[in-house]
Design a protein around this motif. Structure first.
Motif, PDB file in Angstrom:
ATOM      1  N   ASP A 344      -6.679  16.037  -4.001  1.00 26.10           N
ATOM      2  CA  ASP A 344      -6.341  17.158  -3.119  1.00 26.10           C
ATOM      3  C   ASP A 344      -4.994  16.917  -2.448  1.00 26.10           C
ATOM      4  OD1 ASP A 344      -8.745  18.596  -3.545  1.00 26.10           O
ATOM      5  OD2 ASP A 344      -9.777  17.221  -2.182  1.00 26.10           O
ATOM      6  N   ARG A 345      -4.631  15.648  -2.377  1.00 23.85           N
ATOM      7  CA  ARG A 345      -3.332  15.242  -1.858  1.00 23.85           C
ATOM      8  C   ARG A 345      -3.009  13.891  -2.489  1.00 23.85           C
ATOM      9  NH1 ARG A 345      -6.959  13.157   1.494  1.00 23.85           N
ATOM     10  NH2 ARG A 345      -6.543  11.155   2.503  1.00 23.85           N
ATOM     11  N   PHE A 346      -1.761  13.470  -2.407  1.00 24.90           N
ATOM     12  CA  PHE A 346      -1.374  12.145  -2.899  1.00 24.90           C
ATOM     13  C   PHE A 346      -0.096  11.722  -2.198  1.00 24.90           C
ATOM     14  CE2 PHE A 346       0.357  15.347  -5.709  1.00 24.90           C
ATOM     15  CZ  PHE A 346       1.677  14.968  -5.895  1.00 24.90           C
ATOM     16  N   HIS A 347       0.259  10.442  -2.399  1.00 24.95           N
ATOM     17  CA  HIS A 347       1.397   9.863  -1.692  1.00 24.95           C
ATOM     18  C   HIS A 347       2.456   9.403  -2.691  1.00 24.95           C
ATOM     19  CE1 HIS A 347      -0.692   8.910   2.332  1.00 24.95           C
ATOM     20  NE2 HIS A 347      -1.574   9.558   1.599  1.00 24.95           N
ATOM     21  N   LEU A 348       3.701   9.422  -2.244  1.00 25.60           N
ATOM     22  CA  LEU A 348       4.817   8.744  -2.883  1.00 25.60           C
ATOM     23  C   LEU A 348       5.487   7.858  -1.831  1.00 25.60           C
ATOM     24  CD1 LEU A 348       6.386  11.710  -4.883  1.00 25.60           C
ATOM     25  CD2 LEU A 348       5.438   9.642  -5.909  1.00 25.60           C
ATOM     26  N   ASP A 349       6.045   6.739  -2.283  1.00 26.89           N
ATOM     27  CA  ASP A 349       6.798   5.873  -1.380  1.00 26.89           C
ATOM     28  C   ASP A 349       8.247   6.336  -1.365  1.00 26.89           C
ATOM     29  OD1 ASP A 349       4.653   3.950  -0.836  1.00 26.89           O
ATOM     30  OD2 ASP A 349       4.850   3.472  -2.954  1.00 26.89           O
ATOM     31  N   PHE A 350       8.784   6.568  -0.163  1.00 26.70           N
ATOM     32  CA  PHE A 350      10.160   7.052  -0.060  1.00 26.70           C
ATOM     33  C   PHE A 350      10.639   6.813   1.361  1.00 26.70           C
ATOM     34  CE2 PHE A 350      13.184  10.849  -0.631  1.00 26.70           C
ATOM     35  CZ  PHE A 350      14.110  10.064  -1.308  1.00 26.70           C
ATOM     36  N   GLU A 351      11.815   6.217   1.478  1.00 24.17           N
ATOM     37  CA  GLU A 351      12.340   5.806   2.772  1.00 24.17           C
ATOM     38  C   GLU A 351      13.562   6.645   3.129  1.00 24.17           C
ATOM     39  OE1 GLU A 351      13.920   1.703   4.987  1.00 24.17           O
ATOM     40  OE2 GLU A 351      13.242   1.674   2.901  1.00 24.17           O
ATOM     41  N   HIS A 373       6.980   4.620   5.091  1.00 24.42           N
ATOM     42  CA  HIS A 373       7.628   5.093   3.869  1.00 24.42           C
ATOM     43  C   HIS A 373       6.719   5.982   3.021  1.00 24.42           C
ATOM     44  CE1 HIS A 373       5.254   2.047   1.814  1.00 24.42           C
ATOM     45  NE2 HIS A 373       5.787   1.110   2.587  1.00 24.42           N
ATOM     46  N   GLU A 374       5.797   6.691   3.651  1.00 16.81           N
ATOM     47  CA  GLU A 374       4.875   7.525   2.890  1.00 16.81           C
ATOM     48  C   GLU A 374       5.323   8.992   2.917  1.00 16.81           C
ATOM     49  OE1 GLU A 374       2.331   6.334   1.124  1.00 16.81           O
ATOM     50  OE2 GLU A 374       2.814   4.301   1.801  1.00 16.81           O
ATOM     51  N   LEU A 375       5.448   9.564   1.738  1.00 14.79           N
ATOM     52  CA  LEU A 375       5.665  10.995   1.591  1.00 14.79           C
ATOM     53  C   LEU A 375       4.368  11.582   1.053  1.00 14.79           C
ATOM     54  CD1 LEU A 375       7.443  13.552   1.540  1.00 14.79           C
ATOM     55  CD2 LEU A 375       8.227  12.853  -0.749  1.00 14.79           C
ATOM     56  N   VAL A 376       3.674  12.362   1.864  1.00 14.41           N
ATOM     57  CA  VAL A 376       2.360  12.893   1.504  1.00 14.41           C
ATOM     58  C   VAL A 376       2.534  14.313   0.986  1.00 14.41           C
ATOM     59  CG1 VAL A 376       0.012  13.332   2.286  1.00 14.41           C
ATOM     60  CG2 VAL A 376       1.361  11.506   3.349  1.00 14.41           C
ATOM     61  N   THR A 422      12.605   2.706  -3.234  1.00 14.30           N
ATOM     62  CA  THR A 422      12.461   3.714  -2.186  1.00 14.30           C
ATOM     63  C   THR A 422      13.764   3.995  -1.471  1.00 14.30           C
ATOM     64  OG1 THR A 422      11.791   2.036  -0.558  1.00 14.30           O
ATOM     65  CG2 THR A 422      10.050   3.101  -1.833  1.00 14.30           C
ATOM     66  N   THR A 423      14.787   3.191  -1.734  1.00 15.39           N
ATOM     67  CA  THR A 423      16.114   3.437  -1.180  1.00 15.39           C
ATOM     68  C   THR A 423      16.770   4.666  -1.777  1.00 15.39           C
ATOM     69  OG1 THR A 423      16.428   1.078  -0.791  1.00 15.39           O
ATOM     70  CG2 THR A 423      18.417   2.396  -0.930  1.00 15.39           C
ATOM     71  N   TRP A 424      16.356   5.064  -3.003  1.00 17.92           N
ATOM     72  CA  TRP A 424      17.102   6.139  -3.654  1.00 17.92           C
ATOM     73  C   TRP A 424      16.261   7.151  -4.425  1.00 17.92           C
ATOM     74  CZ3 TRP A 424      18.495   5.587  -9.228  1.00 17.92           C
ATOM     75  CH2 TRP A 424      17.979   4.428  -9.807  1.00 17.92           C
ATOM     76  N   TYR A 425      14.967   6.912  -4.584  1.00 18.92           N
ATOM     77  CA  TYR A 425      14.125   7.962  -5.187  1.00 18.92           C
ATOM     78  C   TYR A 425      12.667   7.756  -4.802  1.00 18.92           C
ATOM     79  CZ  TYR A 425      12.961   4.538  -8.900  1.00 18.92           C
ATOM     80  OH  TYR A 425      12.538   3.439  -9.603  1.00 18.92           O
ATOM     81  N   PRO A 426      11.880   8.835  -4.726  1.00 28.11           N
ATOM     82  CA  PRO A 426      10.453   8.710  -4.419  1.00 28.11           C
ATOM     83  C   PRO A 426       9.710   8.122  -5.605  1.00 28.11           C
ATOM     84  CG  PRO A 426      11.009  10.999  -4.867  1.00 28.11           C
ATOM     85  CD  PRO A 426      12.305  10.244  -4.871  1.00 28.11           C
ATOM     86  N   ALA A 427       8.780   7.186  -5.333  1.00 21.35           N
ATOM     87  CA  ALA A 427       8.178   6.433  -6.428  1.00 21.35           C
ATOM     88  C   ALA A 427       6.797   5.930  -6.040  1.00 21.35           C
ATOM     89  CB  ALA A 427       9.068   5.230  -6.781  1.00 21.35           C
ATOM     90  N   ASN A 428       6.044   5.518  -7.042  1.00 22.96           N
ATOM     91  CA  ASN A 428       4.846   4.702  -6.823  1.00 22.96           C
ATOM     92  C   ASN A 428       5.338   3.261  -6.862  1.00 22.96           C
ATOM     93  OD1 ASN A 428       2.145   4.147  -6.401  1.00 22.96           O
ATOM     94  ND2 ASN A 428       1.597   4.265  -8.548  1.00 22.96           N
ATOM     95  N   ASP A 429       5.761   2.785  -5.709  1.00 23.22           N
ATOM     96  CA  ASP A 429       6.616   1.607  -5.642  1.00 23.22           C
ATOM     97  C   ASP A 429       5.815   0.310  -5.588  1.00 23.22           C
ATOM     98  OD1 ASP A 429       9.052   0.294  -5.554  1.00 23.22           O
ATOM     99  OD2 ASP A 429       9.141   0.313  -3.370  1.00 23.22           O
ATOM    100  N   HIS A 430       5.290  -0.063  -6.738  1.00 21.79           N
ATOM    101  CA  HIS A 430       4.579  -1.331  -6.873  1.00 21.79           C
ATOM    102  C   HIS A 430       4.736  -1.792  -8.311  1.00 21.79           C
ATOM    103  CE1 HIS A 430       1.206  -4.227  -7.076  1.00 21.79           C
ATOM    104  NE2 HIS A 430       1.502  -4.408  -5.793  1.00 21.79           N
ATOM    105  N   PRO A 431       4.932  -3.100  -8.530  1.00 17.85           N
ATOM    106  CA  PRO A 431       5.207  -3.563  -9.901  1.00 17.85           C
ATOM    107  C   PRO A 431       4.089  -3.294 -10.893  1.00 17.85           C
ATOM    108  CG  PRO A 431       4.897  -5.418  -8.395  1.00 17.85           C
ATOM    109  CD  PRO A 431       5.030  -4.199  -7.559  1.00 17.85           C
ATOM    110  N   SER A 432       2.878  -3.032 -10.424  1.00 19.50           N
ATOM    111  CA  SER A 432       1.765  -2.817 -11.345  1.00 19.50           C
ATOM    112  C   SER A 432       1.818  -1.459 -12.029  1.00 19.50           C
ATOM    113  CB  SER A 432       0.433  -2.955 -10.596  1.00 19.50           C
ATOM    114  OG  SER A 432       0.314  -1.971  -9.592  1.00 19.50           O
ATOM    115  N   ASP A 433       2.587  -0.507 -11.508  1.00 19.66           N
ATOM    116  CA  ASP A 433       2.671   0.816 -12.131  1.00 19.66           C
ATOM    117  C   ASP A 433       4.042   0.986 -12.772  1.00 19.66           C
ATOM    118  OD1 ASP A 433       2.145   3.330 -13.008  1.00 19.66           O
ATOM    119  OD2 ASP A 433       2.049   4.276 -11.033  1.00 19.66           O
ATOM    120  N   LYS A 434       4.149   0.563 -14.022  1.00 20.58           N
ATOM    121  CA  LYS A 434       5.408   0.635 -14.752  1.00 20.58           C
ATOM    122  C   LYS A 434       5.534   1.985 -15.449  1.00 20.58           C
ATOM    123  CE  LYS A 434       6.532  -3.233 -16.943  1.00 20.58           C
ATOM    124  NZ  LYS A 434       6.461  -4.472 -17.742  1.00 20.58           N
ATOM    125  N   ALA A 435       6.762   2.421 -15.629  1.00 21.19           N
ATOM    126  CA  ALA A 435       7.001   3.725 -16.248  1.00 21.19           C
ATOM    127  C   ALA A 435       8.367   3.727 -16.921  1.00 21.19           C
ATOM    128  CB  ALA A 435       6.938   4.840 -15.193  1.00 21.19           C
TER     129      ALA A 435
END
Length: 724
Positions: A344-351, A373-376, A422-435
């Protein structure tokens, strides 16, 4: 455990609260989103415990090899699943005993849900119902938590006790070693003993007023099983917790005819009862610990990094930047992801930055800031589990963060640090989620943009140039980079056909002798580690303020000032260890840093150095009597120490000692297997330990305990495992 109180309780059942079961039916299953298992999921663990008993005199009692092998088996399963494990060691009756503790990453460690079962048997038999059944049910529950990547509000901890059959020794030792604060953090303790009894007349529920008792009662009654509430007395494994005022709960399916006898074998465990008990455990964990908080992926050090509920497949980052206005960056990022639960909602990391707009699948989405750093984002419709979706975020503002490095004259480079993305784009910012990753950046003519991977078409219009880069292999977000400068770009192709791009920024030094080292270095590491994992290589060299000396930005490392030989060896080896195979979380950084630092020594050896008499002997003798050199664990060093200097100094020594312990053939097979088996994925240090033992055919557990898990100098046999 020894439970003489159980027989009187059974006899006096009529005097206690008996809760009748609902009629057996499929009308009352677990909640639709709570996973269920079958006996076939539990059986492999029971079979392993039985084999261990068979191989060790028919039991798994305290102080025996059978108990230690049982514990090692459980620990290996948990380590591979991503738990943080530790062993408590104590002495009783002249023998060494152990407790195994396993923490699931995430949740509030000030509020702990602790589940336990004793792992030892009596000397008279293998103890398959008492209590391999409870231990296996608990292990299956823990592995289900990991398989489902359960996000928890409270912190989830599991324990397997030793020497309980001798008077609850293990659990009492654990409680006695805890501080008042640690005990206060345990919200509830749940205990499980004898969970696979044949033809149980009813289940006995430990009742101290804990919410969990209601959960167990409801589940078991709804599944056609009678229950009775008892206080459990002082002879059960929960007693030492109850004595501290901690709410306790749990259950047993009761004694059987083979209680504490040699006939308590696997055939004494009832499949239907064991499956029901295990699913009751799973249901309770989901009821009591699960959270709807999506703001973190559950890293044990940085629980708010990354986000739960989805996996990213691709980032498409578009930037607009004018060096004449260095405090302003405009971005437009599209994230393609797959939901792993209904959202129903989700988060991205973004500073930082001002959000100009956001859409989900093309429709406007509500957005708000939360925490550091949460963008909901709230989509107009719920995203169903398993569905692919796209998120587009437009933003502008002044870049911030430690990974943003200005370059004199107006350029910049982004690299280094755990949260550089998170300095330059919104992301799922953790090494376990590669893309995979695409970068499109527009700058004034005369400026260039460098990024990861393969360059695309450069176009020019109205005095501005647009550069394109693409990374077709999955990449951890912290390895992504962008640099804007007036670069001198040099291109080459290695004899292997691998294309090379060097980009030298303003104020940097071009070193042709370093460029000449690239090909032999990659060839040598390919011989040692396996084929180079990417389709391009090279370097980005910048003169940025506050930057790291060098960093392993994927496929094209970034160097500060100039590309020099020691930094090249370290960063290029990261292409295998850290980039192709990335860490599962920040406890595991030794996988990449310890090995990358040792790669410097491997390169020196290639040039003729004797590592045994030179590097290794010198460093050991220089630091043998220096406690500070050894006082950081290499695996799970602690928050803020995930990239501690010990990983580079002590870590490189450990890798050389491991080589000597395994022998060259096995050691280099290990490195190649590691990259091959986990190529373009993630893995953990415990998995590395297991693979080392599998490849070598040796029991290396004491070696790794001495080096990776200890804070003191290893014993001589581990410092020099092949002799001097």
């Amino acid at each position: 455990m020894r439970i003489p109180i159980i027989r009187p309780l059974l006899a006096a059942a009529v005097a206690l609260t008996l809760v009748p079961a609902a009629a057996p039916s499929v009308a009352a299953p677990a909640s639709a989103d709570v996973p269920t298992v079958t006996y076939q999921d539990v059986l492999p663990h029971l079979e392993r415990f039985q084999r261990i008993a068979d191989d060790n005199g028919g039991n798994r009692a305290h102080g025996t090899t059978g108990f230690r092998q049982s514990m090692d088996y459980v620990r290996a399963e948990l380590d591979a699943a991503g738990f943080r494990t530790r062993v408590e060691t104590f002495r009783h009756d002249g023998r060494t005993g152990h407790n195994l503790i396993a923490d699931w990453p995430g949740g509030d460690e000030g509020n702990v849900l602790l589940l336990g079962a004793h792992l030892d048997s009596v000397p008279e038999g293998p103890g398959m119902n008492d209590n391999a059944s409870g231990a296996a049910a608990l292990l299956t529950t823990a592995l289900t938590v990991a398989e489902q990547d359960l996000r928890t509000g409270d912190h989830l901890r599991f324990a397997w006790w030793g020497a309980e059959e001798l008077g609850l020794v293990g659990s009492r030792y654990h409680v006695a070693q805890r501080s008042e604060a640690e005990l206060a953090a345990i919200d509830t303790y749940l205990n499980f003993d004898m969970t696979g009894t044949k033809d149980p007349s009813l289940y006995l529920l430990t009742d101290s007023g804990a919410e969990a008792t209601d959960v167990f009662e409801t589940y078991l009654n709804d599944h056609g099983t009678d229950t009775i509430r008892v206080d459990g007395g002082t002879s059960s494994d929960h007693a030492s917790f109850a004595e501290q005022g901690i709410p306790v709960a749990g259950f047993t399916s009761g004694l059987g005819e083979c209680y504490h006898q040699a006939c308590d074998t696997l055939s004494n465990v009832d499949p239907a009862t064991e499956a029901l008990s295990t699913n009751a455990l799973i249901d309770a964990v989901w009821e009591l610990a699960r959270t709807d908080d999506l703001s973190g992926i559950g890293d044990p050090y940085y629980p708010k990094d990354g986000n739960a509920g989805y996996d990213v497949g691709h980032y498409d980052v578009r930037l607009d930047y004018d060096p004449a206005v260095p405090d302003r960056l405009t971005g437009d990022t599209t994230v393609t992801a797959t939901a792993t639960q209904d959202l129903d909602r989700f988060h991205l990391d973004f500073e930082g930055y001002t959000i100009a707009g956001a859409t989900v699948n093309g429709d406007p989405a509500e957005h708000r800031r939360e925490g550091e750093h949460e963008l909901v984002l709230t989509p107009s419709e719920t995203i169903r589990s398993g569905k692919k979706f796209t998120v587009r975020v437009k933003y502008t503002g002044e870049p911030t963060g430690d990974a943003w490095h200005p370059i004199d004259g107006g350029g910049f480079a982004v690299y280094g640090g755990l949260n550089s993305a998170t300095t330059w784009y919104p992301a799922n910012d953790h090494p376990s989620d590669k893309a995979t990753f695409s970068l499109t950046a527009t700058v004034p003519d005369g400026w260039q943009v460098m990024g990861n991977g393969v360059p695309g078409r450069t176009t020019r219009a109205d005095g501005r140039s647009t550069f394109r880069w693409h990374k077709d292999k999955p990449m951890a977000t912290y390895l992504s980079t962008v640099a804007v400068d007036k670069f001198t770009v040099r291109r080459d192709t290695l004899d292997s056909g691998l294309p090379v791009i060097y980009a030298y920024g303003t104020g940097t030094t071009i070193l042709p002798e370093s460029e000449a080292l690239l090909e032999p270095m990659i060839e040598h590491f390919s011989d040692l580690f396996g084929p180079y994992p990417f389709g391009n290589t090279g370097a980005i060299v910048v003169n940025a303020r506050g930057g790291h000396p060098a960093f392993e930005t994927q496929s094209r490392p970034t160097y500060s000032g100039g590309m020099v030989e020691p930094a090249m060896a370290h960063e290029l080896s990261h292409m295998w260890f850290g980039n192709a195979v990335s860490i599962s979380d920040w406890r595991n950084a030794c996988i990449k840093e310890c090995i990358a630092q040792y790669a410097n020594q491997l390169w020196e050896e290639y040039k003729g150095a004797d590592l045994d008499s030179g590097f290794y002997a010198h460093e050991i003798e220089a630091n043998r009597d220096n406690p500070e050199f050894w006082d950081t664990r290499l695996y799970d060093p602690g928050k803020g120490k995930e990239l501690d200097s010990a990983l580079y100094s002590k870590g490189s020594l450990m890798i050389h000692a491991l080589r000597k312990a395994m022998g060259d053939d096995s050691f280099f097979t290990l490195l190649k297997r590691w990259v091959r088996d986990h190529r373009h994925g993630n893995a953990s240090w415990p998995e590395f330990e297991r693979l080392a033992q599998d490849v070598s055919g040796k029991d290396l557990s004491a070696f790794f305990d001495a080096w990776a898990h200890s804070t003191t100098v290893p014993a001589e046999e581990y410092l020099f495992p092949a002799g001097r």
